[in-house]
Design a protein around this motif. Structure first.
Motif, PDB file in Angstrom:
ATOM      1  N   GLU A   1      78.241 -21.726  21.600  1.00 38.13           N
ATOM      2  CA  GLU A   1      78.009 -22.311  20.279  1.00 38.13           C
ATOM      3  C   GLU A   1      76.780 -23.207  20.225  1.00 38.13           C
ATOM      4  O   GLU A   1      75.966 -23.069  19.315  1.00 38.13           O
ATOM      5  CB  GLU A   1      79.213 -23.147  19.856  1.00 38.13           C
ATOM      6  CG  GLU A   1      80.437 -22.358  19.537  1.00 38.13           C
ATOM      7  CD  GLU A   1      81.591 -23.281  19.191  1.00 38.13           C
ATOM      8  OE1 GLU A   1      81.331 -24.434  18.810  1.00 38.13           O
ATOM      9  OE2 GLU A   1      82.738 -22.853  19.316  1.00 38.13           O
ATOM     10  N   PRO A   2      76.634 -24.154  21.189  1.00 40.71           N
ATOM     11  CA  PRO A   2      75.505 -25.088  21.055  1.00 40.71           C
ATOM     12  C   PRO A   2      74.167 -24.365  21.061  1.00 40.71           C
ATOM     13  O   PRO A   2      73.232 -24.807  20.408  1.00 40.71           O
ATOM     14  CB  PRO A   2      75.642 -25.986  22.289  1.00 40.71           C
ATOM     15  CG  PRO A   2      77.040 -25.824  22.753  1.00 40.71           C
ATOM     16  CD  PRO A   2      77.457 -24.438  22.365  1.00 40.71           C
TER      17      PRO A   2
ATOM     18  N   TYR B   1      73.384 -21.438  19.759  1.00 37.88           N
ATOM     19  CA  TYR B   1      73.072 -20.889  18.441  1.00 37.88           C
ATOM     20  C   TYR B   1      72.829 -21.975  17.419  1.00 37.88           C
ATOM     21  O   TYR B   1      72.044 -21.805  16.483  1.00 37.88           O
ATOM     22  CB  TYR B   1      74.149 -19.888  18.026  1.00 37.88           C
ATOM     23  CG  TYR B   1      73.983 -18.622  18.823  1.00 37.88           C
ATOM     24  CD1 TYR B   1      72.924 -17.771  18.534  1.00 37.88           C
ATOM     25  CD2 TYR B   1      74.775 -18.335  19.911  1.00 37.88           C
ATOM     26  CE1 TYR B   1      72.684 -16.646  19.301  1.00 37.88           C
ATOM     27  CE2 TYR B   1      74.555 -17.214  20.688  1.00 37.88           C
ATOM     28  CZ  TYR B   1      73.511 -16.368  20.374  1.00 37.88           C
ATOM     29  OH  TYR B   1      73.250 -15.275  21.133  1.00 37.88           O
ATOM     30  N   THR B   2      73.494 -23.134  17.617  1.00 37.52           N
ATOM     31  CA  THR B   2      73.201 -24.269  16.755  1.00 37.52           C
ATOM     32  C   THR B   2      71.748 -24.685  16.926  1.00 37.52           C
ATOM     33  O   THR B   2      71.039 -24.929  15.955  1.00 37.52           O
ATOM     34  CB  THR B   2      74.129 -25.443  17.110  1.00 37.52           C
ATOM     35  OG1 THR B   2      75.473 -24.992  17.052  1.00 37.52           O
ATOM     36  CG2 THR B   2      73.934 -26.588  16.152  1.00 37.52           C
TER      37      THR B   2
ATOM     38  N   ALA C   1      69.350 -22.167  15.397  1.00 39.83           N
ATOM     39  CA  ALA C   1      69.371 -22.262  13.937  1.00 39.83           C
ATOM     40  C   ALA C   1      68.582 -23.468  13.471  1.00 39.83           C
ATOM     41  O   ALA C   1      67.793 -23.385  12.524  1.00 39.83           O
ATOM     42  CB  ALA C   1      70.811 -22.334  13.448  1.00 39.83           C
ATOM     43  N   MET C   2      68.792 -24.603  14.138  1.00 40.49           N
ATOM     44  CA  MET C   2      68.126 -25.823  13.675  1.00 40.49           C
ATOM     45  C   MET C   2      66.631 -25.771  13.957  1.00 40.49           C
ATOM     46  O   MET C   2      65.825 -26.207  13.139  1.00 40.49           O
ATOM     47  CB  MET C   2      68.766 -27.041  14.312  1.00 40.49           C
ATOM     48  CG  MET C   2      70.221 -27.156  13.882  1.00 40.49           C
ATOM     49  SD  MET C   2      70.932 -28.766  14.107  1.00 40.49           S
ATOM     50  CE  MET C   2      70.122 -29.665  12.807  1.00 40.49           C
TER      51      MET C   2
ATOM     52  N   ALA D   1      65.158 -23.445  11.453  1.00 40.79           N
ATOM     53  CA  ALA D   1      65.135 -24.044  10.125  1.00 40.79           C
ATOM     54  C   ALA D   1      63.933 -24.959   9.979  1.00 40.79           C
ATOM     55  O   ALA D   1      63.315 -25.023   8.919  1.00 40.79           O
ATOM     56  CB  ALA D   1      66.429 -24.819   9.895  1.00 40.79           C
TER      57      ALA D   1
ATOM     58  N   ARG E   1      75.225 -11.394  17.121  1.00 43.97           N
ATOM     59  CA  ARG E   1      75.080 -12.609  16.324  1.00 43.97           C
ATOM     60  C   ARG E   1      74.046 -12.410  15.218  1.00 43.97           C
ATOM     61  O   ARG E   1      73.879 -13.278  14.366  1.00 43.97           O
ATOM     62  CB  ARG E   1      74.602 -13.786  17.189  1.00 43.97           C
ATOM     63  CG  ARG E   1      75.542 -14.217  18.263  1.00 43.97           C
ATOM     64  CD  ARG E   1      76.692 -15.072  17.809  1.00 43.97           C
ATOM     65  NE  ARG E   1      76.361 -16.256  17.061  1.00 43.97           N
ATOM     66  CZ  ARG E   1      77.058 -17.387  17.132  1.00 43.97           C
ATOM     67  NH1 ARG E   1      78.068 -17.492  17.948  1.00 43.97           N
ATOM     68  NH2 ARG E   1      76.763 -18.413  16.379  1.00 43.97           N
TER      69      ARG E   1
ATOM     70  N   ILE F   1      73.121 -14.972  11.494  1.00 42.23           N
ATOM     71  CA  ILE F   1      72.186 -16.085  11.647  1.00 42.23           C
ATOM     72  C   ILE F   1      71.249 -16.243  10.460  1.00 42.23           C
ATOM     73  O   ILE F   1      70.498 -17.205  10.380  1.00 42.23           O
ATOM     74  CB  ILE F   1      71.400 -15.932  12.967  1.00 42.23           C
ATOM     75  CG1 ILE F   1      70.678 -17.212  13.371  1.00 42.23           C
ATOM     76  CG2 ILE F   1      70.412 -14.768  12.884  1.00 42.23           C
ATOM     77  CD1 ILE F   1      71.384 -18.005  14.389  1.00 42.23           C
TER      78      ILE F   1
ATOM     79  N   ALA G   1      65.678 -16.459   7.361  1.00 43.47           N
ATOM     80  CA  ALA G   1      65.374 -17.884   7.337  1.00 43.47           C
ATOM     81  C   ALA G   1      65.132 -18.437   8.730  1.00 43.47           C
ATOM     82  O   ALA G   1      64.322 -19.327   8.925  1.00 43.47           O
ATOM     83  CB  ALA G   1      66.523 -18.642   6.675  1.00 43.47           C
ATOM     84  N   ILE G   2      65.836 -17.908   9.719  1.00 37.27           N
ATOM     85  CA  ILE G   2      65.823 -18.516  11.039  1.00 37.27           C
ATOM     86  C   ILE G   2      65.054 -17.683  12.049  1.00 37.27           C
ATOM     87  O   ILE G   2      64.452 -18.224  12.970  1.00 37.27           O
ATOM     88  CB  ILE G   2      67.277 -18.788  11.485  1.00 37.27           C
ATOM     89  CG1 ILE G   2      67.806 -19.975  10.686  1.00 37.27           C
ATOM     90  CG2 ILE G   2      67.382 -19.050  12.963  1.00 37.27           C
ATOM     91  CD1 ILE G   2      69.248 -20.242  10.847  1.00 37.27           C
TER      92      ILE G   2
ATOM     93  N   TRP H   1      79.125 -12.010   9.542  1.00 32.78           N
ATOM     94  CA  TRP H   1      78.407 -13.234   9.897  1.00 32.78           C
ATOM     95  C   TRP H   1      79.140 -14.089  10.909  1.00 32.78           C
ATOM     96  O   TRP H   1      78.547 -14.903  11.600  1.00 32.78           O
ATOM     97  CB  TRP H   1      78.054 -14.046   8.647  1.00 32.78           C
ATOM     98  CG  TRP H   1      79.217 -14.698   7.959  1.00 32.78           C
ATOM     99  CD1 TRP H   1      79.989 -14.154   6.977  1.00 32.78           C
ATOM    100  CD2 TRP H   1      79.729 -16.008   8.170  1.00 32.78           C
ATOM    101  NE1 TRP H   1      80.951 -15.028   6.571  1.00 32.78           N
ATOM    102  CE2 TRP H   1      80.817 -16.188   7.298  1.00 32.78           C
ATOM    103  CE3 TRP H   1      79.377 -17.067   9.022  1.00 32.78           C
ATOM    104  CZ2 TRP H   1      81.564 -17.359   7.248  1.00 32.78           C
ATOM    105  CZ3 TRP H   1      80.115 -18.237   8.976  1.00 32.78           C
ATOM    106  CH2 TRP H   1      81.197 -18.375   8.090  1.00 32.78           C
TER     107      TRP H   1
ATOM    108  N   ALA I   1      80.458 -16.013  21.556  1.00 38.18           N
ATOM    109  CA  ALA I   1      80.767 -17.426  21.340  1.00 38.18           C
ATOM    110  C   ALA I   1      80.908 -17.763  19.870  1.00 38.18           C
ATOM    111  O   ALA I   1      80.793 -18.917  19.483  1.00 38.18           O
ATOM    112  CB  ALA I   1      79.715 -18.326  21.978  1.00 38.18           C
TER     113      ALA I   1
ATOM    114  N   ARG J   1      82.930 -18.150  16.193  1.00 35.31           N
ATOM    115  CA  ARG J   1      84.254 -18.674  15.840  1.00 35.31           C
ATOM    116  C   ARG J   1      85.305 -17.571  15.990  1.00 35.31           C
ATOM    117  O   ARG J   1      86.426 -17.808  16.411  1.00 35.31           O
ATOM    118  CB  ARG J   1      84.268 -19.198  14.401  1.00 35.31           C
ATOM    119  CG  ARG J   1      83.523 -20.472  14.221  1.00 35.31           C
ATOM    120  CD  ARG J   1      84.429 -21.623  13.756  1.00 35.31           C
ATOM    121  NE  ARG J   1      85.506 -21.933  14.676  1.00 35.31           N
ATOM    122  CZ  ARG J   1      85.400 -22.696  15.754  1.00 35.31           C
ATOM    123  NH1 ARG J   1      84.259 -23.236  16.073  1.00 35.31           N
ATOM    124  NH2 ARG J   1      86.435 -22.934  16.522  1.00 35.31           N
TER     125      ARG J   1
END
Lengths: 307, 443
Positions: free
Chosen positions: B79-80, B82-83, B86-87, B90, B104, B108, B112-113, B391, B396, B398
Motif C-alpha cells: 500500500e505505501p 502506491y500511495t 500517487a502523491m 499528483a 493496479r 491509479i 492523472a498519475i 480500480w 496489495a 484493499r
C-alpha cells in the motif's frame, strides 16, 4: 487601526490600564504577529481547505474535484465500517485511559515512597515512553506477541494468537500502549506529589491520621488538578491513536482494531478518496471538539466550586 | 545544455556499491551529483530476494552506459508504495521511472498519475508489441493507450523440499515432484509428506498476519481452476459461483484442520520454515527463489498444483511506468527508455529472481531454459489468473487484503467456509458501491 495609533497620546494611565486588561495593545499585537501568521497559514487555512475537500469528490491526484455537498458525510454516516472504526476508537480510549491514569498514579505513589535508588524506579517506569512508536510496535510485534516463539507464549506455555485473533487484538494493542506511555502520566503525578507541602502530612500525623487517611484526605484531593489535566491529555491522545495500531495490526483482524484515524488514512491514501477521507476526519474533529468543550465546562465548574 | 557530471567509472561503481548497501537498508539515497542531465531516478519495491537481482542489473547497465546514472530507490512494497507513486505523480515531481503491478493500472487514474508510454521512443530502443505475451501486453493498455511496459508475470508456484519429498516417495524417477491432478492426489501427497515429517504440517504459506494476502492468493489460484470468476465482465457486479468458491474454501479449511498446512504462520514464518527444512512445501509467489538458493535449501519448484480442472494460478505482472512529470527532460527520457530496453531485453537475467519473462524472445533463450528450477513452471504463463480490471484490485490492494482477512480464519477453523465467503462478498460489495476516485472521463 488609525484610532488606536492616535489614542496613546491622549490616553490617561487609567485608560491604558483598561486597555491592557482587555488585552489590546499595539505592542502585544506586534509580539503575537509571527505566531498569528503561522497559526493562520498552517492551522486555520488548512482547516478551511479540509472542510472544502470534505464536500468534494477530490482524489489523491487532486483531480475529479467536483463539489458534492454533504454526500461524503451522508455516505460516512451510513458506512458500517466508519461506525466500527469510531467504536474501536472509543473502546481503545476507555480501555487505555483508565489503566493509564490509575497505573500512573499507583507507580508515582510507589516511587515517591521508595526512598532508595529512586532514579532506577523513575527510569524503569519512564524509559519506555522515550522509545519511538515504531520501535515499540516492532518490539512487541516481533518479540513479545508472536504465537510460536514470542515472549508471552514462551513464558506462559500458551499459544494465543494475540494480534491476529479478533477477540484479543484490541486488548493486546492496549497492553502495549499502556506499557509504552504510562511513564508520562507517572512523571506528571510524581512531580505533583513532590510539590505537596510536607508539613500537611506532619500535622496530620500529629492528629493521629493513618497512612490511608493521609492518602484519602491530603494526597488525592491535592492531586485533583493534576488528575484532571492527565485525564484530558490522555483522552485526547487516545482518541488520536494511530501509529502503534497501524504498525502492529494494520487495523485488523477483521477491522477489530482499526481506529477512525486509520480509516480516514485507508480511505484517503490507499483508496485514493481524499474527499471522503476528509469527511471522516471532520467527524473525528467534531468529536474531539465536543470532548474538549465538555472537559472545559467540567473544569470550570470544579474550579468555581473549590474557590 | 549542461555538461554531464564528471565521474569516472571507478567512482560510479563505488557509488553503485554504496547504493547497494543503502538500498539493502531500504532507505532513499540522496546522490550528490547535482542536476545531472542523464540521471534516471528509478523507484521500485523489489525488496525480496529479487531486489538483489535488480540491483545487479542496474549495476551492469551502469557499466555499459557510463553516461547514464540510474539512481535506484527501493521503497517498501504494498500500500505505501502506491500511495507514494500517487502523491508524487499528483505533484508532477515524480521519479523518471517506476515499477508497477499491472493489475493496479486500472485503479491509479493513469491519466492523472502516470504518463502514457511514448511508443515511438520505445521502437527506437528496439521494443515492439509483438515481442510481448499478448494478454499481458493487452493489460498494459487503458482505453487503447499504452501506460506500462510489461516485464514479467509472477504466478503462485509450489516450492518443494527435494530431500523430504524424496524420503516421502513423492519424486519420480527424474527426481521431479510427481504431478497432482485432483484434490485426492494433492491430499495424498501432503499426507505422505506429513508422515515423513513426523506429523508436522508439511505445507506452509502466509496464512495470517498483518496485511496478509496469502489466503487470497491460494483461493484465487484454486477457484479459477474450476472456471470461477470474481466479477462480471464490466466489473460492476459480483459473479462468484458459490459452489465452486466453497469447494476451494473447503479444501483450504481441510488443510488447516487435518494439520496438512500450518494455519498459524505469517509470511516471514512460512518462508523461514521452508528455508530451514521444517516443512516440505511452500506456496508462494516465485520471488523467493534467490534467497532459498543462497541459503542452500534443497528445493525445486513446480506449477501450483492443479486440483479443480485447469492449472490456473494467481498472478500479477511487474511492469515499468512513467509517473507523471510536468516537464520531462528529453535527454533523461531517452536515457529512461534505454534503461527500460536494457532490462526487458535482459529478461533472462531477471528470470534468475524467479519471475517468468513477459518478453517472448527471452523465453526461448538457452540461458533462460537452462535456469533451474525457474524454467520449470514457465508454461503457467498461458494460464495465469489475473485480477479483474477494477480500480480496487491489484497487488496489495484493499481487495486482496480484505479477502485475505475474510479467508484467513477459514484456514484456522475459526470460521466456516460459508462465513468466509459471506465476509468476502460483503467486502466486495462495499468496494463496488464506493465511487471510483478516478472516473473514466478523467483519463
Amino acid at each position: 487601526m488609525t484610532t488606536t495609533v492616535a489614542a496613546p497620546a491622549a490616553a490617561t494611565p487609567a485608560a491604558t490600564e483598561a486597555k491592557v486588561r482587555r488585552g489590546w495593545t499595539q505592542h502585544g499585537l506586534l509580539f503575537v504577529a509571527p505566531f498569528l501568521v503561522i497559526y493562520v497559514v498552517f492551522l486555520v487555512w488548512p482547516t478551511i481547505l479540509g472542510l472544502r475537500m470534505s464536500m468534494s469528490s477530490v482524489n489523491i491526484a487532486g483531480t475529479n474535484d467536483n463539489m458534492v455537498g454533504f454526500d461524503n458525510y451522508a455516505e460516512a454516516f451510513a458506512d458500517p465500517r466508519m461506525w466500527r472504526s469510531l467504536w474501536n476508537t472509543v473502546v481503545f480510549t476507555v480501555l487505555s485511559t483508565v489503566p493509564l491514569v490509575l497505573l500512573g498514579l499507583g507507580f508515582a505513589l510507589l516511587v515517591h515512597h521508595l526512598r532508595f535508588v529512586q532514579w532506577l524506579w523513575r527510569l524503569s517506569f519512564f524509559g519506555p515512553f522515550l522509545l519511538p512508536s515504531a520501535v515499540v510496535s516492532i518490539l512487541w510485534l516481533q518479540m513479545i506477541y508472536p504465537p510460536d516463539y514470542g515472549l508471552i507464549n514462551g513464558t506462559l506455555g500458551t499459544d494465543f494468537t494475540w494480534l491476529t485473533d479478533p477477540s484479543t487484538a484490541m486488548f493486546s494493542v492496549v497492553l502495549t500502549t499502556v506499557w509504552w506511555t504510562v511513564g508520562f502520566n507517572f512523571l506528571l503525578y510524581l512531580a505533583a506529589l513532590q510539590s505537596i507541602p510536607q508539613h500537611l502530612y506532619e500535622a496530620a500525623a500529629i492528629d493521629g491520621a493513618s497512612a490511608w487517611d493521609k492518602l484519602r484526605s491530603i494526597t488525592l484531593p491535592l492531586l485533583g488538578r493534576t488528575t484532571a489535566l492527565i485525564v484530558v491529555l490522555q483522552l485526547l491522545a487516545s482518541l488520536k491513536v494511530f501509529d502503534q495500531i497501524y504498525l502492529m495490526t494494520g487495523g485488523g483482524p477483521e477491522d477489530s482494531t482499526r481506529p477512525i484515524i486509520e480509516y480516514a488514512y485507508d480511505m484517503g491514501f490507499t483508496g485514493y478518496r481524499i474527499g471522503y477521507a476528509s469527511a471522516v476526519s471532520y467527524i473525528l474533529f467534531a468529536i474531539i471538539v465536543i470532548v474538549s468543550l465538555a472537559q472545559l465546562r467540567l473544569f470550570r465548574k470544579r474550579a468555581e466550586g473549590s474557590s | 545544455m549542461q555538461e554531464p557530471p564528471k565521474i569516472t567509472r571507478r567512482s560510479l561503481l563505488g557509488g553503485s556499491l554504496a547504493l547497494a548497501g543503502a538500498t539493502a537498508a531500504g532507505c532513499a539515497i540522496p546522490v550528490g551529483l547535482g542536476s545531472a542531465q542523464n540521471r534516471v531516478q528509478y523507484w521500485h519495491f523489489l525488496g525480496a530476494s529479487d531486489g538483489i537481482i535488480m540491483n545487479k542489473m542496474v549495476t551492469a547497465f551502469a557499466k555499459d552506459n557510463p553516461n547514464i546514472f540510474v539512481e535506484e530507490n527501493v521503497l517498501a512494497w504494498g500500500e505505501p508504495y502506491y500511495t507514494k507513486i500517487a502523491m508524487a505523480g499528483a505533484g508532477g515531481r515524480s521519479p523518471d521511472l517506476a515499477t508497477f503491478h499491472l493489475a493496479r493500472l486500472a485503479g491509479i487514474g493513469a491519466g492523472a498519475i502516470l504518463d502514457p508510454i511514448n511508443v515511438k521512443l520505445l521502437e527506437e530502443v528496439g521494443l515492439r508489441a509483438a515481442d510481448f505475451s499478448p494478454p499481458i501486453w493487452e493489460r498494459a493498455h487503458l482505453d487503447g493507450v499504452l501506460y506500462a511496459i510489461p516485464f514479467d508475470a509472477h504466478p503462485m508456484v509450489q516450492y518443494y523440499n527435494t530431500d523430504i519429498c524424496g524420503k516421502a516417495g513423492l519424486l519420480g524417477s527424474d527426481g521431479k515432484l510427481l504431478p497432482t491432478r485432483n484434490q485426492d492426489e494433492l491430499l495424498a501427497m501432503l499426507r505422505k509428506a506429513k508422515e515423513a515429517l513426523g506429523g508436522k504440517p508439511p505445507l506452509v504459506f502466509d496464512a495470517l498476519g498483518l496485511g496478509t494476502v496469502g489466503p487470497w492468493r491460494v483461493w484465487y489460484s484454486l477457484y479459477p481452476q474450476s472456471g470461477g470468476t470474481l466479477l462480471s465482465d464490466d466489473g460492476t457486479t459480483i459473479a462468484i459461483d458459490d459452489q465452486k468458491a466453497l469447494q476451494a474454501l473447503r479444501l483450504m479449511a481441510q488443510l488447516g484442520q487435518e494439520g496438512l498446512c500450518d494455519p498459524r504462520t505469517d509470511y516471514g514464518a512460512s518462508v523461514a520454515s521452508f528455508t530451514n527444512g521444517q516443512s516440505a512445501f511452500l506456496w508462494n509467489g516465485d520471488w523467493e527463489t534467490t534467497g532459498l538458493k543462497e541459503r542452500k535449501t534443497p528445493f525445486s519448484m513446480t506449477r501450483f498444483p492443479s486440483v479443480f480442472g485447469t492449472g490456473a494460478a494467481q498472478a500479477d505482472c511487474h511492469s515499468f511506468v512513467l509517473p507523471h512529470q510536468r516537464n520531462r527532460d528529453p535527454e533523461v527520457e531517452r536515457a529512461t527508455y534505454q534503461f527500460i530496453a536494457y532490462l526487458v531485453k535482459n529478461s533472462a537475467d531477471w528470470a534468475v529472481a524467479g519471475h517468468v519473462p513477459a518478453y517472448l524472445p527471452a523465453l526461448e533463450e538457452p540461458d533462460y531454459l537452462a535456469l533451474q528450477p525457474q524454467s520449470e513452471y514457465r508454461s503457467v504463463i498461458t494460464e495465469v489468473a489475473l485480477d479483474p480490471q477494477v480500480w480496487f484490485a491489484g497487488s496489495a490492494s484493499r481487495m486482496w487484503i480484505e479477502i485475505g482477512e475474510a479467508f484467513s480464519p477459514v484456514i484456522s477453523g475459526e470460521r466456516t467456509p460459508e462465513e468466509g465467503l459471506a465476509a468476502a462478498k460483503a467486502s466486495l460489495n462495499r468496494l463496488l458501491s464506493a465511487p471510483n476516485p478516478f472516473p473514466e472521463q478523467e483519463r
